[in-house]
Write a protein that holds these residues in place. Structure first.
Motif, mmCIF file in Angstrom:
data_model
loop_
_atom_site.group_PDB
_atom_site.id
_atom_site.type_symbol
_atom_site.label_atom_id
_atom_site.label_comp_id
_atom_site.label_asym_id
_atom_site.label_seq_id
_atom_site.Cartn_x
_atom_site.Cartn_y
_atom_site.Cartn_z
ATOM 1 N N ASN A 1 -2.561 -0.798 4.772
ATOM 2 C CA ASN A 1 -1.379 -1.511 4.325
ATOM 3 C C ASN A 1 -1.742 -2.237 3.033
ATOM 4 O OD1 ASN A 1 0.746 -3.247 3.859
ATOM 5 N ND2 ASN A 1 0.984 -3.880 5.989
ATOM 6 N N SER A 2 -1.257 -1.732 1.936
ATOM 7 C CA SER A 2 -1.469 -2.274 0.590
ATOM 8 C C SER A 2 -2.812 -1.857 -0.009
ATOM 9 C CB SER A 2 -1.324 -3.798 0.550
ATOM 10 O OG SER A 2 -0.003 -4.174 0.863
ATOM 11 N N ASN A 3 -3.956 -2.358 0.563
ATOM 12 C CA ASN A 3 -5.248 -2.107 -0.080
ATOM 13 C C ASN A 3 -6.153 -1.216 0.759
ATOM 14 O OD1 ASN A 3 -5.345 -3.756 -2.629
ATOM 15 N ND2 ASN A 3 -4.760 -5.358 -1.171
ATOM 16 N N TYR B 1 -0.505 5.644 4.262
ATOM 17 C CA TYR B 1 -0.076 4.291 3.880
ATOM 18 C C TYR B 1 1.057 3.869 4.792
ATOM 19 C CZ TYR B 1 2.028 0.530 1.077
ATOM 20 O OH TYR B 1 2.543 -0.656 0.647
ATOM 21 N N LYS C 1 3.547 0.788 5.317
ATOM 22 C CA LYS C 1 4.034 -0.419 4.667
ATOM 23 C C LYS C 1 4.444 -1.482 5.690
ATOM 24 C CE LYS C 1 6.418 -1.352 0.379
ATOM 25 N NZ LYS C 1 7.170 -0.727 -0.711
ATOM 26 N N ASN D 1 -4.529 -0.262 -4.593
ATOM 27 C CA ASN D 1 -3.401 -1.025 -4.058
ATOM 28 C C ASN D 1 -2.139 -0.174 -4.152
ATOM 29 O OD1 ASN D 1 -1.086 -2.840 -3.923
ATOM 30 N ND2 ASN D 1 -2.582 -4.496 -3.981
ATOM 31 N N ILE E 1 0.961 -1.011 -2.998
ATOM 32 C CA ILE E 1 2.069 -1.864 -2.589
ATOM 33 C C ILE E 1 3.426 -1.355 -3.075
ATOM 34 C CG2 ILE E 1 1.915 -3.402 -4.588
ATOM 35 C CD1 ILE E 1 2.452 -5.732 -2.586
#
Length: 379
Positions: A306-308, A377, A379, A351, A353
């Motif tokens: 999640n994100s990174n 990924y 989110k 990242n 995002i």
């Protein structure tokens, strides 16, 4: 008068050269872990180690199963290694004229009250629980990674401060080898010992050796090799899913490490009791940048993320490197690396995002190598 002066000056010069060569000559030693369980398996490892005629032996903990008792310590240690121990206080023969056996504490040694049988059996430097010593061109730093250690076991402890100061005061001509029992990184059933992830590289360590898991594993993290070596004679453990830092894993048979050093490199080998070479690698003085044996693209971690997330890769030769991210339709999403790089072990943070949840592809490409992997990924 001038002739006599020149003669003595020459003798002094030769003495200093000889002293320097002796201090920084090649070292040959063995490393054993989780060995202290008397029987045919420990005997086989001991015979293997002695066949190398090492200058000395280091241990990676758990020297005396099961509970670190006075009644078992000589049978578990002295029976097999008495000729390396000074002063030897047991009953299995003569000891060494000088100490050639440098143990580290394990959790089974601490099973006895205050680890007293271990501390009474050996005579070691400093407080004996953690200490340092030099052999030829190597400076060794022996830690106590067990939670019973009175001076603490995290990177802010008194023990860690001692290590940091000692490493910083170590000669630049010496290799700095740190060893202890609980592995900071492991794919074995005990798992990684997070509290032992001290900033070893930043403080000046060249390699980290540990035991605890009854298997062999070589890992790479924080620009250092970490080795788990616990096949000294006790039961053999299986592996769980390999962690991202893992490079080599072995648990088919017992064995030990044979290590050699000179002024420019250290060579590490794990050899099983049948004499088969299982793993071999080296570290060099070239800024301690170890040359990988082959190209390799690791699975990103964490995954799913999640994100990174972190993507690691190895390159064994200098060249133009491209690391890019694509969606499942092949559309390029991001360029993470696009430059000339020398050989080495690398990682890059990504990242995501701004992306939608889903499956993505990351690809490492050079003039001679191509590999892609999927990442998820969420989110």
């Amino acid at each position: 008068m001038n002739f006599i002066f020149i003669k003595y000056l020459l003798l002094i010069t030769l003495f200093l050269i000889a002293t320097n060569l002796k201090a920084f000559s090649q070292a040959r030693f063995a490393a054993i872990g989780d060995y202290g369980s008397a029987g045919p398996n420990e005997l086989a490892v001991a015979n293997l180690v002695k066949s190398w005629n090492p200058d000395f032996i280091i241990t990676l903990g758990d020297n005396n199963y099961e509970v670190g008792s006075d009644s078992t310590i000589d049978a578990n240690i002295g029976q097999y290694y008495h000729e390396y121990i000074y002063p030897y206080k047991g009953s299995y023969g003569d000891g060494s004229l000088n100490n050639k056996f440098y143990p580290s504490l394990g959790n089974h040694d601490w099973a006895a009250q205050n680890a007293e049988p271990y501390l009474n059996y050996f005579e070691l430097p400093d407080n004996e629980r953690y200490y340092d010593f030099t052999e030829k061109n190597i400076h060794f730093f022996v830690l106590d990674s067990d939670p019973n250690e009175p001076d603490g076991i995290d990177e802010n402890s008194l023990q860690a401060k001692w290590l940091k100061d000692a490493l910083q005061n170590s000669s630049s001509q010496m290799w700095n080898v740190v060893y202890f029992h609980h592995p900071p990184y492991s794919s074995g059933p005990h798992g990684s010992t997070a509290y032992m992830r001290w900033p070893f590289r930043k403080w000046g360590a060249d390699i980290i050796l540990s035991g605890h898991e009854h298997n062999y594993e070589r890992l790479y993290a924080d620009s250092l090799f970490y080795v788990v070596n616990g096949l000294g004679g006790k039961s053999i453990y299986s592996f769980l899913a390999p962690i991202p830092e893992s490079l080599v894993r072995y648990n088919d048979n017992y064995g030990a490490m044979f290590i050699e050093s000179n002024n420019s490199e250290m060579i590490f080998k794990f050899i099983n009791v049948n004499g088969f070479l299982i793993d071999s690698f080296k570290i060099t003085r070239d800024n301690l940048i170890v040359k990988p044996e082959r190209f390799y693209l690791y699975q990103n971690s964490p995954n799913p993320f999640n994100s990174n997330t972190i993507i690691k890769y190895n390159i064994p030769e200098q060249g133009k490197i491209s690391l890019k991210v694509f969606d499942v339709l092949g559309n390029e999403i991001a360029t993470l690396v696009n430059e000339e790089k020398s050989y080495g072990f690398y990682d890059v943070s990504y990242n995501a995002i701004n992306l939608s949840s889903g499956v993505y592809i990351y690809r490492l490409q050079t003039e001679t190598f191509y590999e892609a992997k999927k990442m998820i990924y969420l989110k």
